[in-house]
Motif scaffolding. Structure first.
Motif, short mmCIF file in Angstrom:
data_model
loop_
_atom_site.label_atom_id
_atom_site.label_comp_id
_atom_site.label_asym_id
_atom_site.label_seq_id
_atom_site.Cartn_x
_atom_site.Cartn_y
_atom_site.Cartn_z
N ASP A 7 0.82 -1.21 0.00
CA ASP A 7 0.00 0.00 0.00
C ASP A 7 0.86 1.26 0.00
O ASP A 7 2.08 1.22 0.17
N ILE A 89 -6.60 -3.39 -3.85
CA ILE A 89 -5.44 -4.24 -3.56
C ILE A 89 -5.88 -5.60 -3.01
O ILE A 89 -5.38 -6.65 -3.43
N CYS A 93 -5.12 -9.26 -4.61
CA CYS A 93 -4.37 -10.25 -3.83
C CYS A 93 -5.18 -11.52 -3.60
O CYS A 93 -4.63 -12.63 -3.67
N TYR A 100 -0.44 -9.15 0.77
CA TYR A 100 -0.81 -7.74 0.89
C TYR A 100 -0.01 -7.13 2.04
O TYR A 100 -0.07 -7.61 3.17
N ALA A 111 -8.44 -7.90 4.92
CA ALA A 111 -7.71 -8.82 4.05
C ALA A 111 -7.65 -10.21 4.66
O ALA A 111 -7.89 -11.21 3.98
N THR A 118 -1.12 -11.51 4.77
CA THR A 118 -0.75 -10.13 5.00
C THR A 118 0.59 -10.01 5.73
O THR A 118 1.05 -10.96 6.36
#
Length: 167
Positions: A7, A89, A93, A100, A111, A118
């Protein structure tokens, strides 16, 4: 390293601290994959005269959303908890099985709930330490630059920099 998306906040904190080359070494990449949403977010500080986005953009490769990913994006966006970029995103992913990387706790939870692997800033810094990409003092200097340039405090700094006892 498998494929990933990072990000804007992670990219920015590394760029502001002149640490993008270390991030690329850790992630074993020459280009940093970014989404169109991350690109849009990076253009804002650039328009206000900040230079750090230039370093990111010079290393960036745009990853477009596919038609299959749009449905996941719309579902996440309609929940109303995520930014457009985070939803974008996470959808990519999830569909592609990518990692991510974010500093956003809400996005991390979303997520993970969606089944996306993650990592956060702490994980990246621990990876830099474990891979011995920087020695302890270099890592301390990187973290202090991050804190100063991003006007933040990393509460795990001392634990991360603590000398591990020999077993």
């Amino acid at each position: 390293m498998s494929d990933f998306l990072i990000d804007t906040d992670i990219l920015s904190i590394f760029a502001k601290a002149n640490g993008l080359s270390i991030l690329c070494r850790l992630l074993e990449c020459e280009e940093l994959p970014i989404t169109p949403g991350v690109l849009d977010e990076l253009l804002v500080p650039l328009e206000y005269g900040y230079d750090f986005p230039r370093d990111i953009l010079s290393r960036a490769r745009i990853v477009a959303v596919t038609p299959e990913e749009i449905g996941g994006y719309e579902h996440l966006k309609l929940q109303g908890r995520l930014s457009t970029t985070d939803a974008e995103i996470i959808a990519i992913c999830k569909q592609r099985g990518w990692l991510y990387v974010t500093m956003d706790k809400v996005a991390l939870r979303a997520a993970e709930a969606a089944g996306v692997d993650t990592a956060d800033l702490r994980v990246l810094l621990e990876g830099i330490k474990r891979a011995r990409l920087l020695d302890r003092e270099q890592l301390r200097a990187l973290i202090e630059r991050m804190e100063r340039e991003d006007r933040t405090r990393l509460p795990y700094k001392e634990a991360l920099l603590a000398v591990e006892e020999e077993k």
